[in-house]
Each structure stands twice: as structure tokens, then as C-alpha cells.
Design a protein around this motif. Sequence first.
Motif, PDB file in Angstrom:
ATOM      1  N   ASN A 299     -26.977  -5.470 -13.267  1.00  0.00           N
ATOM      2  CA  ASN A 299     -27.489  -6.414 -14.264  1.00  0.00           C
ATOM      3  C   ASN A 299     -27.920  -5.791 -15.591  1.00  0.00           C
ATOM      4  OD1 ASN A 299     -27.332  -8.745 -12.493  1.00  0.00           O
ATOM      5  ND2 ASN A 299     -29.053  -7.837 -11.380  1.00  0.00           N
ATOM      6  N   GLU A 300     -27.964  -4.455 -15.673  1.00  0.00           N
ATOM      7  CA  GLU A 300     -28.482  -3.835 -16.888  1.00  0.00           C
ATOM      8  C   GLU A 300     -27.497  -2.800 -17.442  1.00  0.00           C
ATOM      9  OE1 GLU A 300     -32.548  -2.542 -16.578  1.00  0.00           O
ATOM     10  OE2 GLU A 300     -32.997  -4.075 -15.061  1.00  0.00           O
ATOM     11  N   ASN A 301     -27.660  -2.492 -18.725  1.00  0.00           N
ATOM     12  CA  ASN A 301     -26.800  -1.512 -19.388  1.00  0.00           C
ATOM     13  C   ASN A 301     -27.407  -0.107 -19.226  1.00  0.00           C
ATOM     14  OD1 ASN A 301     -25.392   0.151 -21.175  1.00  0.00           O
ATOM     15  ND2 ASN A 301     -25.075  -1.493 -22.654  1.00  0.00           N
ATOM     16  N   ILE A 302     -26.681   0.784 -18.523  1.00  0.00           N
ATOM     17  CA  ILE A 302     -27.206   2.141 -18.311  1.00  0.00           C
ATOM     18  C   ILE A 302     -26.269   3.201 -18.913  1.00  0.00           C
ATOM     19  CG2 ILE A 302     -28.515   1.513 -16.220  1.00  0.00           C
ATOM     20  CD1 ILE A 302     -26.212   2.729 -14.571  1.00  0.00           C
ATOM     21  N   ASP A 303     -25.450   2.779 -19.886  1.00  0.00           N
ATOM     22  CA  ASP A 303     -24.461   3.699 -20.470  1.00  0.00           C
ATOM     23  C   ASP A 303     -25.104   4.956 -21.033  1.00  0.00           C
ATOM     24  OD1 ASP A 303     -22.572   1.887 -19.779  1.00  0.00           O
ATOM     25  OD2 ASP A 303     -22.227   1.091 -21.809  1.00  0.00           O
ATOM     26  N   GLU A 304     -26.194   4.808 -21.757  1.00  0.00           N
ATOM     27  CA  GLU A 304     -26.855   5.963 -22.386  1.00  0.00           C
ATOM     28  C   GLU A 304     -27.316   6.977 -21.342  1.00  0.00           C
ATOM     29  OE1 GLU A 304     -27.213   6.866 -25.598  1.00  0.00           O
ATOM     30  OE2 GLU A 304     -25.799   5.218 -25.938  1.00  0.00           O
ATOM     31  N   TYR A 305     -27.814   6.452 -20.211  1.00  0.00           N
ATOM     32  CA  TYR A 305     -28.300   7.360 -19.164  1.00  0.00           C
ATOM     33  C   TYR A 305     -27.141   8.050 -18.445  1.00  0.00           C
ATOM     34  CZ  TYR A 305     -32.596   4.826 -20.092  1.00  0.00           C
ATOM     35  OH  TYR A 305     -33.684   4.286 -20.711  1.00  0.00           O
ATOM     36  N   GLU A 306     -26.030   7.325 -18.277  1.00  0.00           N
ATOM     37  CA  GLU A 306     -24.848   7.947 -17.669  1.00  0.00           C
ATOM     38  C   GLU A 306     -24.328   9.089 -18.539  1.00  0.00           C
ATOM     39  OE1 GLU A 306     -21.939   5.472 -15.113  1.00  0.00           O
ATOM     40  OE2 GLU A 306     -22.552   4.122 -16.751  1.00  0.00           O
ATOM     41  N   LYS A 307     -24.369   8.898 -19.861  1.00  0.00           N
ATOM     42  CA  LYS A 307     -23.900   9.937 -20.788  1.00  0.00           C
ATOM     43  C   LYS A 307     -24.715  11.218 -20.626  1.00  0.00           C
ATOM     44  CE  LYS A 307     -22.176   6.760 -24.346  1.00  0.00           C
ATOM     45  NZ  LYS A 307     -22.436   6.196 -25.697  1.00  0.00           N
ATOM     46  N   ILE A 308     -26.025  11.055 -20.421  1.00  0.00           N
ATOM     47  CA  ILE A 308     -26.890  12.237 -20.259  1.00  0.00           C
ATOM     48  C   ILE A 308     -26.483  13.026 -19.019  1.00  0.00           C
ATOM     49  CG2 ILE A 308     -29.258  12.968 -19.765  1.00  0.00           C
ATOM     50  CD1 ILE A 308     -30.186  10.542 -21.455  1.00  0.00           C
ATOM     51  N   ILE A 309     -26.201  12.300 -17.916  1.00  0.00           N
ATOM     52  CA  ILE A 309     -25.803  12.972 -16.679  1.00  0.00           C
ATOM     53  C   ILE A 309     -24.478  13.710 -16.887  1.00  0.00           C
ATOM     54  CG2 ILE A 309     -25.173  12.629 -14.242  1.00  0.00           C
ATOM     55  CD1 ILE A 309     -28.106  12.044 -14.807  1.00  0.00           C
ATOM     56  N   LYS A 310     -23.523  13.040 -17.515  1.00  0.00           N
ATOM     57  CA  LYS A 310     -22.200  13.645 -17.726  1.00  0.00           C
ATOM     58  C   LYS A 310     -22.270  14.810 -18.715  1.00  0.00           C
ATOM     59  CE  LYS A 310     -19.645   9.402 -16.678  1.00  0.00           C
ATOM     60  NZ  LYS A 310     -18.860   8.277 -17.232  1.00  0.00           N
ATOM     61  N   ARG A 311     -23.079  14.657 -19.775  1.00  0.00           N
ATOM     62  CA  ARG A 311     -23.190  15.699 -20.792  1.00  0.00           C
ATOM     63  C   ARG A 311     -23.737  16.995 -20.204  1.00  0.00           C
ATOM     64  NH1 ARG A 311     -25.673  12.837 -24.702  1.00  0.00           N
ATOM     65  NH2 ARG A 311     -27.786  13.497 -24.156  1.00  0.00           N
ATOM     66  N   ASN A 312     -24.611  16.869 -19.220  1.00  0.00           N
ATOM     67  CA  ASN A 312     -25.201  18.060 -18.603  1.00  0.00           C
ATOM     68  C   ASN A 312     -24.409  18.537 -17.386  1.00  0.00           C
ATOM     69  OD1 ASN A 312     -28.015  18.644 -19.965  1.00  0.00           O
ATOM     70  ND2 ASN A 312     -27.838  16.416 -19.816  1.00  0.00           N
ATOM     71  N   ASP A 313     -23.248  17.901 -17.188  1.00  0.00           N
ATOM     72  CA  ASP A 313     -22.349  18.293 -16.089  1.00  0.00           C
ATOM     73  C   ASP A 313     -23.101  18.367 -14.752  1.00  0.00           C
ATOM     74  OD1 ASP A 313     -19.887  18.906 -15.048  1.00  0.00           O
ATOM     75  OD2 ASP A 313     -20.178  21.081 -15.248  1.00  0.00           O
ATOM     76  N   LEU A 314     -23.860  17.301 -14.481  1.00  0.00           N
ATOM     77  CA  LEU A 314     -24.644  17.264 -13.253  1.00  0.00           C
ATOM     78  C   LEU A 314     -23.896  16.542 -12.148  1.00  0.00           C
ATOM     79  CD1 LEU A 314     -28.060  16.278 -14.879  1.00  0.00           C
ATOM     80  CD2 LEU A 314     -27.455  18.528 -13.985  1.00  0.00           C
ATOM     81  N   ASP A 315     -24.065  17.019 -10.935  1.00  0.00           N
ATOM     82  CA  ASP A 315     -23.473  16.349  -9.771  1.00  0.00           C
ATOM     83  C   ASP A 315     -24.236  15.044  -9.537  1.00  0.00           C
ATOM     84  OD1 ASP A 315     -23.395  15.580  -6.880  1.00  0.00           O
ATOM     85  OD2 ASP A 315     -21.957  17.238  -6.803  1.00  0.00           O
ATOM     86  N   SER A 316     -23.544  13.895  -9.680  1.00  0.00           N
ATOM     87  CA  SER A 316     -24.232  12.596  -9.642  1.00  0.00           C
ATOM     88  C   SER A 316     -24.943  12.336  -8.312  1.00  0.00           C
ATOM     89  CB  SER A 316     -23.242  11.466  -9.926  1.00  0.00           C
ATOM     90  OG  SER A 316     -22.181  11.488  -8.996  1.00  0.00           O
TER      91      SER A 316
END
Length: 421
Positions: A390-407
Motif C-alpha cells: 500500500n505504500e511507496n518504498i522506492d527510496e528505501y529500496e534504492k538505499i539497499i541496492k546502492r549499498n549492495d546489501l543482501d536483501s
Amino acid sequence: MNFDDFNIRDEIKTAIGEMGFNKLTPIQTKAIPDGLKGLDLICQAQTGSGKTLAFAIPLLDKIFVPDKSPQAIVLCPTRELCMQVAGEITKAGSKIKKLKVLAVYGGQPIGKQTRVLKKGVHVVVGTPGRVIDHIERGNLELIGVESVVLDEADEMLDMGFRDDIEFILAATPRQRQTLLFSATILDEVREIGEVYQKNPKFIKISSNKRTAPKIAQYYCECNIKDKFDSLCRLIEIQDSKLILIFCNTKKSVNFISKHLKKEEYSVDAIHGDMTQKARDKVMNKFRNGNINILVATDVAARGLDISGVDVVINYDVAQNSDDYTHRIGRTARAGRSGEAYNLVVKDEIPRFNKIKKDNKITRRDAPTLGEIENFKNNRILNDALEIIKNENIDEYEKIIKRNDLDSSKIAGAFLKMLREK
């Protein structure tokens, strides 16, 4: 049938429509037509059956507003029920211009009630003791009363109000209509009817099961030494819902509330030895959500109508099926669903088996520590899924991907942080 089928004031029909009621309950179907005819009634119906409207409609339909003296009086066993009944009558009569309904009870300054009575009141809803107080002070004249209702008559008699009830009935005109509503028809209830009613019609609303199907009912057998621990485990899987816990004695109420506070639960208690002011304070905290657990005795909680109670837990098994029905009827109000749990120790099994005959109660073990852990983890995961949906979490997903973190690992770390904070 629905309410439009009755030959009653349009104002009442409009108000009931706005209250959201359309279909009649069984007690309303049977009691309202005879009530409108002016017959005296003895009605056996359980809490939550819609009985307040069953007597409120005949009562309101014959109110003559220009006459500002009391034309109807409703007696209730407790302050809480007085407030509930007066509120329901007020809503049902809200379209009748200048209609005045007043609740009178102990624990509130009598001067305020006196001032309202002096200005003129059409319907008085009161506890027997405070009604007599007003009669003796000259504040309340019942000579013009056309309708008398005894609500929860069995409970009033159990609480020792018989003399008070008879005093009040004797102060009303003999030609009045008398409507008596009771969950059980005790000998004392019948005796009141024989003396103070005119050929009363008896109406009984019964079903194969005493309780509403929207209440899921369970019982857990446990050892006496494990009972409090089982209670805590049941609370742990309720997800901060409003919980009402019943005990049979004031001693148990105090013990349970004290030890739940030690476990840092948001809890308070009410019982008969507390002052009305203290009980009101606790009830306001529960209604407002400042606490989510209330521990109570039967008498203290009789007549409570708290919207949103999700779970009833009987820490002590109720004394009989009628008390059980009253207890679990505090949940699943206004069309909602609810749950009821019973903690049963060996000495309580014979009494509980009698209650179980009248109710569909399923056995369930108290949750294990592992089940509680799974419940808490799943609750957080479900909340996360709702956010994803129900919510937009695009900005938070970018942070995870930018830091190359295992989701999966970062999700596990966040779950650990939430659980251990």
C-alpha cells in the motif's frame, strides 16, 4: 418485519434508521407489538439481544412532550447500564423535539441531577438507590408516570434492591404499564410480576446456544500453579487488543492486576469495593485506550458497553451459564466478532462442564513460547507486507541496492532490531 412496519412516530423511525438498525431481533419482534398495545410484559432475554429498543420504542411512542413531568422511568442495577440505556433511549428519541432523557445514579453530584429534574424531564433512567433519594428530597414526582421498565431485573434482585424496587413501584400510578426484562426468571422476579403487573404476557427468547455465533469460544485446561503463566501467554498472542479479564472475587482481581503490572502490561482493575469515582477513572482509561487490559468482577462489569472489546478471558470459570453469557457478551458488540477464552483448573471442571453443555466451546492449549515467538515474527512480517502493498518504498529500496546489501540478510537484521528493541 422491520421498524417501518410498526405504527409508531416517524421521528422514531428516522432516528432508528440513522442508528443503523433495520432488521428486528427476536425480542424486538415479539415485545414491541405488545408493548405498543399497552400490555404488561415479562421478557426473558439475554444481554446483547436488542432489548433496550424493545422497551424504548413503546415507551417513547406515547411521550407527550408539552408535559415536562416524568412519564416513564427505567430502573437499572448499575451506573454503567444506566448510562448505556439512557444513551440508547436518547438516540432513539433524538428526532422528537424537546424530548428530555436523564440518567440518575450514585457517584455523581446530586445537585446537577436535581437542577435538570426541576427544569423538566420526560424519561428518567436510574439506579434504585438514587431514584429513591430524589423521591425523598422532593425532586422526583412519579404521579404522571405511564411506563415503568425494570431492566436486568434478576441482577437488581441479586444485588438486594427488592425493597427499593417495591418502594418506587408503589410511588407510581396503578394504571401504569410495567415492562420487566430479565436474563433469568427467578422466583423473586415472578413475585414482583404477580404483585405489580396486570395479567403480564410472558415472552421468552431462547436458542439452542446461549451465545452469539460471532464469538469464537475456547478453553484451556491447566494446573493451578500454571494458570497465571497461561493467562500471560494468551495475552501475548492478542496483538494489543482490548482485553477484558473476569475473576470471581475481588481478591483475584487485585492479584491478577498487580502481577500483570509487574509484567509491564497496560492494565487496571475494577471491583465492587472501589468508589464510583475510582471506577469511572479506570473505565475512562479503558475506553480511551490508555490501558488495553481491564480485570473485573461480574458485578463491577455488569452492564458495561465498551465498543471494541476484542477478547474476554475468564481467569476464573463463571458460576453458571447465565453469568458466562453476560461475561462473553462484552465482546462482539454492534455486529463485530470477538473471542472468549476460559482457563480451567481441576476443581472448576464440573462447573465448566455444565456451561459447556449450553455453549460451543473448543478446547485449545495455551500457546507455547515457540508459538508466541512465531506469532510476533509473523505480525511484523504482515505489517511489512501491508507497507509493500500500500505504500511507496522506492527510496528505501534504492538505499539497499546502492549499498549492495543482501536483501534477505538486511530484512533479518531489521526483524531482529524490532523484536529486541
